[in-house]
Design an enzyme around this catalytic site. Structure first.
Site, PDB file in Angstrom:
ATOM      1  N   ASP A  41       0.857  -1.191   0.000  1.00  8.45           N
ATOM      2  CA  ASP A  41       0.000   0.000   0.000  1.00  8.45           C
ATOM      3  C   ASP A  41       0.902   1.253   0.000  1.00  8.45           C
ATOM      4  O   ASP A  41       2.123   1.152   0.211  1.00  8.45           O
ATOM      5  CB  ASP A  41      -0.875  -0.084   1.268  1.00  8.45           C
ATOM      6  CG  ASP A  41      -2.163   0.705   1.148  1.00  8.45           C
ATOM      7  OD1 ASP A  41      -2.475   1.191   0.059  1.00  8.45           O
ATOM      8  OD2 ASP A  41      -2.865   0.824   2.170  1.00  8.45           O
ATOM      9  N   HIS A  42       0.285   2.427  -0.187  1.00 10.05           N
ATOM     10  CA  HIS A  42       0.955   3.746  -0.184  1.00 10.05           C
ATOM     11  C   HIS A  42       2.464   3.797   0.054  1.00 10.05           C
ATOM     12  O   HIS A  42       2.922   3.766   1.200  1.00 10.05           O
ATOM     13  CB  HIS A  42       0.370   4.598   0.943  1.00 10.05           C
ATOM     14  CG  HIS A  42      -1.056   4.949   0.745  1.00 10.05           C
ATOM     15  ND1 HIS A  42      -1.467   6.005  -0.036  1.00 10.05           N
ATOM     16  CD2 HIS A  42      -2.184   4.391   1.246  1.00 10.05           C
ATOM     17  CE1 HIS A  42      -2.780   6.073   0.001  1.00 10.05           C
ATOM     18  NE2 HIS A  42      -3.247   5.107   0.766  1.00 10.05           N
ATOM     19  N   HIS A  87      -8.871   8.568   4.750  1.00  5.30           N
ATOM     20  CA  HIS A  87      -8.322   7.494   5.593  1.00  5.30           C
ATOM     21  C   HIS A  87      -8.618   7.735   7.074  1.00  5.30           C
ATOM     22  O   HIS A  87      -8.506   8.852   7.556  1.00  5.30           O
ATOM     23  CB  HIS A  87      -6.805   7.408   5.410  1.00  5.30           C
ATOM     24  CG  HIS A  87      -6.378   7.076   4.013  1.00  5.30           C
ATOM     25  ND1 HIS A  87      -6.010   8.036   3.103  1.00  5.30           N
ATOM     26  CD2 HIS A  87      -6.268   5.890   3.375  1.00  5.30           C
ATOM     27  CE1 HIS A  87      -5.673   7.452   1.962  1.00  5.30           C
ATOM     28  NE2 HIS A  87      -5.828   6.151   2.101  1.00  5.30           N
ATOM     29  N   HIS A  91     -10.066   4.304  -1.669  1.00  3.88           N
ATOM     30  CA  HIS A  91      -9.373   4.216  -0.371  1.00  3.88           C
ATOM     31  C   HIS A  91     -10.296   4.726   0.730  1.00  3.88           C
ATOM     32  O   HIS A  91     -11.358   5.284   0.471  1.00  3.88           O
ATOM     33  CB  HIS A  91      -8.099   5.068  -0.405  1.00  3.88           C
ATOM     34  CG  HIS A  91      -6.971   4.411  -1.138  1.00  3.88           C
ATOM     35  ND1 HIS A  91      -5.774   4.100  -0.531  1.00  3.88           N
ATOM     36  CD2 HIS A  91      -6.850   4.000  -2.421  1.00  3.88           C
ATOM     37  CE1 HIS A  91      -4.968   3.539  -1.425  1.00  3.88           C
ATOM     38  NE2 HIS A  91      -5.594   3.467  -2.577  1.00  3.88           N
ATOM     39  N   GLY A  92      -9.826   4.557   1.986  1.00  9.91           N
ATOM     40  CA  GLY A  92     -10.586   5.090   3.120  1.00  9.91           C
ATOM     41  C   GLY A  92     -11.884   4.342   3.339  1.00  9.91           C
ATOM     42  O   GLY A  92     -12.929   4.934   3.600  1.00  9.91           O
ATOM     43  N   ASN A 116     -10.252  -0.461  -0.466  1.00 14.05           N
ATOM     44  CA  ASN A 116      -9.259  -0.625   0.606  1.00 14.05           C
ATOM     45  C   ASN A 116      -9.865  -0.390   1.987  1.00 14.05           C
ATOM     46  O   ASN A 116     -10.476   0.653   2.223  1.00 14.05           O
ATOM     47  CB  ASN A 116      -8.138   0.407   0.439  1.00 14.05           C
ATOM     48  CG  ASN A 116      -7.192   0.077  -0.674  1.00 14.05           C
ATOM     49  OD1 ASN A 116      -7.438  -0.816  -1.472  1.00 14.05           O
ATOM     50  ND2 ASN A 116      -6.092   0.796  -0.736  1.00 14.05           N
ATOM     51  N   THR A 136      -8.570   0.790   8.862  1.00 11.46           N
ATOM     52  CA  THR A 136      -8.823   1.286  10.221  1.00 11.46           C
ATOM     53  C   THR A 136      -9.799   0.430  11.027  1.00 11.46           C
ATOM     54  O   THR A 136      -9.516   0.072  12.172  1.00 11.46           O
ATOM     55  CB  THR A 136      -9.344   2.744  10.136  1.00 11.46           C
ATOM     56  OG1 THR A 136      -8.343   3.521   9.482  1.00 11.46           O
ATOM     57  CG2 THR A 136      -9.620   3.323  11.507  1.00 11.46           C
TER      58      THR A 136
HETATM   59  P1  13P Z   1      -9.118   3.054   6.092  1.00 10.86           P
HETATM   60  O1  13P Z   1      -7.989   2.810   7.046  1.00 10.86           O
HETATM   61  O2  13P Z   1      -9.750   4.388   6.292  1.00 10.86           O
HETATM   62  O3  13P Z   1     -10.103   1.941   6.087  1.00 10.86           O
HETATM   63  O4  13P Z   1      -8.468   3.130   4.639  1.00 10.86           O
HETATM   64  C1  13P Z   1      -7.627   2.100   4.217  1.00 10.86           C
HETATM   65  C2  13P Z   1      -6.898   2.501   2.997  1.00 10.86           C
HETATM   66  O5  13P Z   1      -7.384   3.231   2.177  1.00 10.86           O
HETATM   67  C3  13P Z   1      -5.564   1.924   2.812  1.00 10.86           C
HETATM   68  O6  13P Z   1      -4.943   2.373   1.674  1.00 10.86           O
END
Ligand code: 13P
Length: 280
Positions: free
Chosen positions: A85-86, A182, A210-211, A232, A235
């Site tokens: 990821d990122h 996120h 994302h998020g 994705n 959290t």
């Molecule tokens: P969240 O942590 O908000 O669920 O997002 C995860 C994410 O986008 C990882 O790239």
């Protein structure tokens, strides 16, 4: 079956008019739970490693994580994706590919469009030679603890730029900004579905949202139908893990060795519900 290319999984999702789900994972309990439920529900899934969980928090290392996911996916009958990821660090990305990641995200979203294109193109060139897929980001998905990030139209992806961005970079998927962010949301997000439709009409490249934690399911169902092929989540999965550890650890008579099976049971319950969103 073993590890499948993330680009292949996203193509399957596109053909089924739905989204694959990608979970940020930290350790064996999370990866094992994700893969177990994917097999149980007969759905593809993607395990992701977030570099800060390595660099800042020392949960694992890319080579160890990649080897673990590969080992756990080896005899599973559904496609399992493995994704970094990122990252905006070229060297880190190349090292992760050498360590076994067959898909990476180059995040140039904080840069100017020209720099984002130039850097993404470089990463794509090398990653493709090494046999890995690249997710890029266009527009900027911010952080939910800053409400402004989630509703700041200036950060949203511009539909008219996506086609050229894809063609100029050669990336395999694009993370777009349409109102998600996120972390835990302070306000319920409202995805800009009209923008998503316009982006999807402008390009064939698979789109990534994302998020994922805390976006209402009815919005997700529409987003998946309208072109999101990778979703994705991190959290809320992490939060559940932590809450379960706390509850188990303070239970009368609790011992350390009981923790993983109790945790994995809770994670599996959550994953069964979440993965139903993927209609493959
Ligand atoms: P969240 O942590 O908000 O669920 O997002 C995860 C994410 O986008 C990882 O790239």
């Amino acid at each position: 079956m073993g590890i499948e290319r993330v680009s292949t999984i996203l193509k399957m999702a596109d053909e089924a008019n739905t989204s694959a789900i990608a979970f940020n994972c930290l350790d064996y309990s999370m990866v094992k739970s994700v893969i177990t439920v994917a097999e149980e529900l007969n759905k593809p899934v993607i395990c992701m490693l977030y570099p800060n969980d390595v660099l800042l928090h020392r949960w694992t290392e890319p080579a160890v994580f990649a080897a673990m996911v590969r080992a756990l996916a080896k005899d599973v009958k559904v496609p399992i994706g493995l994704h970094l990821d990122h990252s905006s660090d070229f060297e880190y990305i190349v090292a992760a590919i050498r360590d076994g990641f067959s898909s990476v995200m180059y995040d140039g979203s904080a840069l100017s469009l020209a720099e984002n294109i130039a850097n993404t193109r470089e990463v794509v060139k090398v990653a493709h030679v090494l046999g890995a897929d690249v997710e890029a980001e266009l527009g900027q998905v911010g952080f939910a603890d800053t409400v402004a990030d989630q509703s700041n139209i200036d950060m949203y992806t511009k539909p008219e730029v996506v086609k050229a961005f894809h063609e100029e970079t050669g990336c395999d998927s694009v993370a777009i900004s349409i109102g998600s962010a996120h972390g835990f949301y302070k306000e319920t997000p409202r995805l800009d579905i009209e923008r998503l439709k316009a982006i999807n009409a402008a390009t064939d490249v698979p789109l990534v949202l994302h998020g994922g934690s805390g976006i209402p399911e009815d919005q997700l169902e529409v987003a998946f139908r309208e072109g999101i092929n990778k979703f994705n989540v991190g959290t809320e999965f992490f939060w559940l893990y932590y809450e379960t550890i706390k509850q188990q650890a303070t239970k009368e008579g609790s011992v350390l060795h009981d923790l993983p099976s109790a945790i994995q049971e809770k994670l599996r319950e959550y994953l069964r519900t979440k993965m139903q969103l993927c209609k493959m």
